[in-house]
Motif scaffolding. Structure first.
Motif, PDB file in Angstrom:
ATOM      1  N   MET A  65      67.629  -9.097  45.513  1.00 54.64           N
ATOM      2  CA  MET A  65      68.980  -9.436  45.956  1.00 54.64           C
ATOM      3  C   MET A  65      70.013  -8.569  45.231  1.00 54.64           C
ATOM      4  SD  MET A  65      70.706 -13.196  46.204  1.00 54.64           S
ATOM      5  CE  MET A  65      72.373 -13.433  46.807  1.00 54.64           C
ATOM      6  N   LEU A  66      69.793  -8.305  43.946  1.00 57.39           N
ATOM      7  CA  LEU A  66      70.693  -7.436  43.189  1.00 57.39           C
ATOM      8  C   LEU A  66      70.687  -6.023  43.763  1.00 57.39           C
ATOM      9  CD1 LEU A  66      72.602  -7.103  40.751  1.00 57.39           C
ATOM     10  CD2 LEU A  66      70.568  -6.540  39.389  1.00 57.39           C
ATOM     11  N   GLN A  67      69.505  -5.526  44.108  1.00 57.12           N
ATOM     12  CA  GLN A  67      69.396  -4.187  44.699  1.00 57.12           C
ATOM     13  C   GLN A  67      70.109  -4.134  46.047  1.00 57.12           C
ATOM     14  OE1 GLN A  67      67.760  -1.240  43.337  1.00 57.12           O
ATOM     15  NE2 GLN A  67      69.186  -0.533  44.898  1.00 57.12           N
ATOM     16  N   SER A  68      69.969  -5.178  46.830  1.00 59.78           N
ATOM     17  CA  SER A  68      70.639  -5.242  48.130  1.00 59.78           C
ATOM     18  C   SER A  68      72.164  -5.257  47.946  1.00 59.78           C
ATOM     19  CB  SER A  68      70.177  -6.489  48.879  1.00 59.78           C
ATOM     20  OG  SER A  68      70.836  -6.605  50.096  1.00 59.78           O
ATOM     21  N   LEU A  69      72.638  -6.005  46.974  1.00 61.59           N
ATOM     22  CA  LEU A  69      74.067  -6.030  46.679  1.00 61.59           C
ATOM     23  C   LEU A  69      74.535  -4.646  46.247  1.00 61.59           C
ATOM     24  CD1 LEU A  69      76.822  -7.352  46.207  1.00 61.59           C
ATOM     25  CD2 LEU A  69      75.950  -8.167  43.989  1.00 61.59           C
ATOM     26  N   ILE A  90      78.335 -13.454  42.392  1.00 57.55           N
ATOM     27  CA  ILE A  90      78.416 -14.907  42.239  1.00 57.55           C
ATOM     28  C   ILE A  90      77.325 -15.586  43.065  1.00 57.55           C
ATOM     29  CG2 ILE A  90      79.839 -16.932  42.826  1.00 57.55           C
ATOM     30  CD1 ILE A  90      82.272 -15.180  41.871  1.00 57.55           C
ATOM     31  N   ASP A  91      77.119 -15.151  44.300  1.00 55.41           N
ATOM     32  CA  ASP A  91      76.045 -15.719  45.124  1.00 55.41           C
ATOM     33  C   ASP A  91      74.695 -15.551  44.435  1.00 55.41           C
ATOM     34  OD1 ASP A  91      77.835 -16.497  47.075  1.00 55.41           O
ATOM     35  OD2 ASP A  91      77.402 -14.815  48.415  1.00 55.41           O
ATOM     36  N   LEU A  92      74.445 -14.359  43.906  1.00 53.52           N
ATOM     37  CA  LEU A  92      73.184 -14.076  43.226  1.00 53.52           C
ATOM     38  C   LEU A  92      73.036 -14.964  41.989  1.00 53.52           C
ATOM     39  CD1 LEU A  92      71.540 -10.724  42.604  1.00 53.52           C
ATOM     40  CD2 LEU A  92      71.993 -12.165  40.644  1.00 53.52           C
ATOM     41  N   ALA A  93      74.075 -15.032  41.171  1.00 54.77           N
ATOM     42  CA  ALA A  93      73.999 -15.794  39.926  1.00 54.77           C
ATOM     43  C   ALA A  93      73.825 -17.294  40.179  1.00 54.77           C
ATOM     44  CB  ALA A  93      75.246 -15.536  39.077  1.00 54.77           C
ATOM     45  N   VAL A  94      74.491 -17.811  41.196  1.00 46.17           N
ATOM     46  CA  VAL A  94      74.341 -19.234  41.522  1.00 46.17           C
ATOM     47  C   VAL A  94      72.924 -19.498  42.035  1.00 46.17           C
ATOM     48  CG1 VAL A  94      75.105 -21.057  43.104  1.00 46.17           C
ATOM     49  CG2 VAL A  94      76.794 -19.665  41.894  1.00 46.17           C
ATOM     50  N   ILE A 122      72.130  -0.461  37.689  1.00 44.92           N
ATOM     51  CA  ILE A 122      72.765  -1.312  38.700  1.00 44.92           C
ATOM     52  C   ILE A 122      73.895  -2.119  38.062  1.00 44.92           C
ATOM     53  CG2 ILE A 122      72.431  -3.298  40.232  1.00 44.92           C
ATOM     54  CD1 ILE A 122      69.614  -2.234  40.822  1.00 44.92           C
ATOM     55  N   SER A 123      73.663  -2.627  36.874  1.00 42.22           N
ATOM     56  CA  SER A 123      74.676  -3.405  36.167  1.00 42.22           C
ATOM     57  C   SER A 123      75.928  -2.558  35.908  1.00 42.22           C
ATOM     58  CB  SER A 123      74.088  -3.916  34.851  1.00 42.22           C
ATOM     59  OG  SER A 123      75.042  -4.616  34.119  1.00 42.22           O
ATOM     60  N   GLU A 124      75.736  -1.304  35.541  1.00 44.44           N
ATOM     61  CA  GLU A 124      76.880  -0.415  35.312  1.00 44.44           C
ATOM     62  C   GLU A 124      77.643  -0.162  36.612  1.00 44.44           C
ATOM     63  OE1 GLU A 124      74.989   2.936  33.461  1.00 44.44           O
ATOM     64  OE2 GLU A 124      74.621   1.814  31.606  1.00 44.44           O
ATOM     65  N   ARG A 125      76.922   0.025  37.711  1.00 46.05           N
ATOM     66  CA  ARG A 125      77.586   0.225  39.003  1.00 46.05           C
ATOM     67  C   ARG A 125      78.317  -1.049  39.439  1.00 46.05           C
ATOM     68  NH1 ARG A 125      72.788   3.218  40.013  1.00 46.05           N
ATOM     69  NH2 ARG A 125      71.876   1.518  41.237  1.00 46.05           N
ATOM     70  N   MET A 126      77.733  -2.205  39.148  1.00 45.26           N
ATOM     71  CA  MET A 126      78.369  -3.481  39.476  1.00 45.26           C
ATOM     72  C   MET A 126      79.670  -3.638  38.686  1.00 45.26           C
ATOM     73  SD  MET A 126      77.847  -6.184  41.369  1.00 45.26           S
ATOM     74  CE  MET A 126      76.174  -5.718  41.735  1.00 45.26           C
ATOM     75  N   ARG A 127      79.633  -3.289  37.420  1.00 45.28           N
ATOM     76  CA  ARG A 127      80.841  -3.344  36.592  1.00 45.28           C
ATOM     77  C   ARG A 127      81.913  -2.408  37.152  1.00 45.28           C
ATOM     78  NH1 ARG A 127      79.613  -0.650  31.719  1.00 45.28           N
ATOM     79  NH2 ARG A 127      80.371   1.117  32.901  1.00 45.28           N
ATOM     80  N   ASP A 128      81.501  -1.203  37.556  1.00 41.06           N
ATOM     81  CA  ASP A 128      82.459  -0.249  38.127  1.00 41.06           C
ATOM     82  C   ASP A 128      83.063  -0.788  39.426  1.00 41.06           C
ATOM     83  OD1 ASP A 128      82.027   1.489  36.031  1.00 41.06           O
ATOM     84  OD2 ASP A 128      80.649   2.776  37.139  1.00 41.06           O
ATOM     85  N   ALA A 129      82.234  -1.420  40.256  1.00 40.77           N
ATOM     86  CA  ALA A 129      82.739  -1.987  41.515  1.00 40.77           C
ATOM     87  C   ALA A 129      83.713  -3.127  41.234  1.00 40.77           C
ATOM     88  CB  ALA A 129      81.580  -2.467  42.388  1.00 40.77           C
ATOM     89  N   LEU A 130      83.382  -3.985  40.274  1.00 40.02           N
ATOM     90  CA  LEU A 130      84.293  -5.081  39.927  1.00 40.02           C
ATOM     91  C   LEU A 130      85.620  -4.564  39.386  1.00 40.02           C
ATOM     92  CD1 LEU A 130      81.862  -7.679  38.337  1.00 40.02           C
ATOM     93  CD2 LEU A 130      83.271  -8.018  40.378  1.00 40.02           C
TER      94      LEU A 130
END
Length: 191
Positions: A65-69, A90-94, A122-130
């Motif tokens: 799911m993280l990869q899909s996001l 948030i959907d993933l974490a819940v 992926i976490s770094e890209r997620m932080r950049d997107a946020l």
């Protein structure tokens, strides 16, 4: 009554989840898991090559799911990137808060394992997107704190119903993230 292989495999995964949550990944041995299931360590090893393979399978749905996001964020910038990343994370974490609770406190060490090495990128890209791909310190700090806070909050409040936790987290994300105008990725890098 004799258990079938799929039942035994499922019981091993369930026991591993409970043991990892109670004593941590490092603090749990394959023998601990076998004892909880009521089988031999050899049975656990028949189903899983080692403890890392067990953890990898346990985390596979969350990682998928993280990869899909991460894939869905490609090409998004500004507010669109922020909103998609926030809602998706948030959907993933819940949904996977029990798995997050299992990793609590051991995440940096687990990222060193080959099966999880890509999660850091992926976490770094997620932080950049946020952060809306903004170089502004305030946006980057808010994104980092939000990522950590969502994960920690979901791990802490495992028993809060999804329909209460998700809206609370979305409202928090809305307040925490600085609105960033939509820009093309090349424009953003030039500023």
């Amino acid at each position: 009554m004799r258990r079938t292989e799929p039942e035994t495999r499922g019981e091993i995964l369930a026991a591993a989840t409970r043991r990892f949550a109670a004593t941590g990944y490092r603090g749990t041995s394959l023998q601990d898991i076998a004892t909880e299931v009521g089988c031999s360590k050899a049975t656990v090893l028949y189903h899983f090559a080692n403890k890392e393979a067990l953890l990898t399978e346990l985390m596979a749905p969350a990682i998928a799911m993280l990869q899909s996001l991460d894939d869905s964020l490609v090409g998004l910038t500004g507010r669109a990137a922020q909103q998609t990343a926030a809602a998706g994370f948030i959907d993933l974490a819940v949904r996977f808060r029990r798995e997050i609770a299992v990793l609590r406190g051991e995440f940096p060490e687990l990222l060193q394992q080959p099966a999880f090495a890509h999660i850091q990128r992926i976490s770094e890209r997620m932080r950049d997107a946020l952060a809306g791909h903004s170089a502004q310190p305030g946006a980057r700090i808010a994104a980092l704190v939000l990522l950590a806070g969502i994960s920690e909050g979901c791990a802490e409040f495992v028993d809060v119903p999804d329909d209460e936790l998700r809206p609370a987290l979305l409202a928090l994300a809305g307040r925490a993230l600085e609105p960033v105008p939509d820009q093309s990725p090349t424009q953003d890098k030039e500023t």
